[in-house]
Design a protein around this motif. Sequence first.
Motif, PDB file in Angstrom:
ATOM      1  N   ILE A  53      13.346  -1.271   3.668  1.00  0.00           N
ATOM      2  CA  ILE A  53      11.890  -1.556   4.086  1.00  0.00           C
ATOM      3  C   ILE A  53      11.216  -2.477   3.081  1.00  0.00           C
ATOM      4  N   GLN A  54      10.839  -3.426   3.537  1.00  0.00           N
ATOM      5  CA  GLN A  54      10.006  -4.483   2.764  1.00  0.00           C
ATOM      6  C   GLN A  54       8.629  -4.748   3.280  1.00  0.00           C
ATOM      7  N   SER A  55       7.820  -5.114   2.376  1.00  0.00           N
ATOM      8  CA  SER A  55       6.526  -5.697   2.766  1.00  0.00           C
ATOM      9  C   SER A  55       6.179  -6.680   1.806  1.00  0.00           C
ATOM     10  N   LYS A  56       4.674  -7.450   2.081  1.00  0.00           N
ATOM     11  CA  LYS A  56       4.358  -8.442   1.313  1.00  0.00           C
ATOM     12  C   LYS A  56       2.990  -8.055   0.774  1.00  0.00           C
ATOM     13  N   ASN A  57       2.790  -8.685  -0.498  1.00  0.00           N
ATOM     14  CA  ASN A  57       1.473  -7.975  -1.110  1.00  0.00           C
ATOM     15  C   ASN A  57       0.202  -8.654  -0.087  1.00  0.00           C
ATOM     16  N   ILE A  58      -0.903  -7.874  -0.389  1.00  0.00           N
ATOM     17  CA  ILE A  58      -1.774  -8.109   0.530  1.00  0.00           C
ATOM     18  C   ILE A  58      -2.504  -9.204   0.549  1.00  0.00           C
ATOM     19  N   GLY A  59      -2.393  -9.979  -0.504  1.00  0.00           N
ATOM     20  CA  GLY A  59      -3.067 -11.399  -0.640  1.00  0.00           C
ATOM     21  C   GLY A  59      -2.188 -12.268   0.332  1.00  0.00           C
ATOM     22  N   ALA A  78       5.114  -4.636   7.201  1.00  0.00           N
ATOM     23  CA  ALA A  78       6.043  -4.078   6.501  1.00  0.00           C
ATOM     24  C   ALA A  78       7.328  -4.023   7.777  1.00  0.00           C
ATOM     25  N   ALA A  79       8.602  -4.178   7.413  1.00  0.00           N
ATOM     26  CA  ALA A  79       9.625  -4.028   8.353  1.00  0.00           C
ATOM     27  C   ALA A  79      10.870  -3.255   7.664  1.00  0.00           C
ATOM     28  N   GLU A  80      11.795  -2.834   8.775  1.00  0.00           N
ATOM     29  CA  GLU A  80      12.945  -2.178   8.179  1.00  0.00           C
ATOM     30  C   GLU A  80      13.992  -3.034   8.756  1.00  0.00           C
ATOM     31  N   VAL A  81      15.190  -3.463   7.854  1.00  0.00           N
ATOM     32  CA  VAL A  81      16.064  -4.125   8.273  1.00  0.00           C
ATOM     33  C   VAL A  81      17.463  -3.324   7.988  1.00  0.00           C
ATOM     34  N   MET A  82      18.234  -3.181   9.047  1.00  0.00           N
ATOM     35  CA  MET A  82      19.544  -2.645   8.706  1.00  0.00           C
ATOM     36  C   MET A  82      20.801  -3.683   8.936  1.00  0.00           C
TER      37      MET A  82
END
Length: 103
Positions: A25-31, A90-94
């Motif tokens: 599960i990945q996300s980018k920073n708030i900025g 945020a997204a999960e990749v499988m």
Amino acid sequence: MILVNTDYIEGKKLEMLGLVKGSTIQSKNIGRDITQGFKTLVGGELKAYNEMMNEARALATKRMVAEAEALQADAVVNVRYASSAVMQGAAEVMAYGTAVRFV
């Protein structure tokens, strides 16, 4: 490790070992999330999210390969990817497939 999206490898007889998968599960920073939000107003490619998804696919693939190596597999056939939004930004990749050994 050979990875293919077919259910066979030309010229090889395969012994199926079982399902292997890897996920993240990945996300980018708030900025970056804020700047990408502005981008949706004018349209165009969301490069930060594109990078995030590329990183997530690479990590999910690496984890799938690690599971296959633990089974002493020579390859993973029928490799597939799936993704889903977990929350905004945020997204999960499988990554998943069938681990095989050459006979």
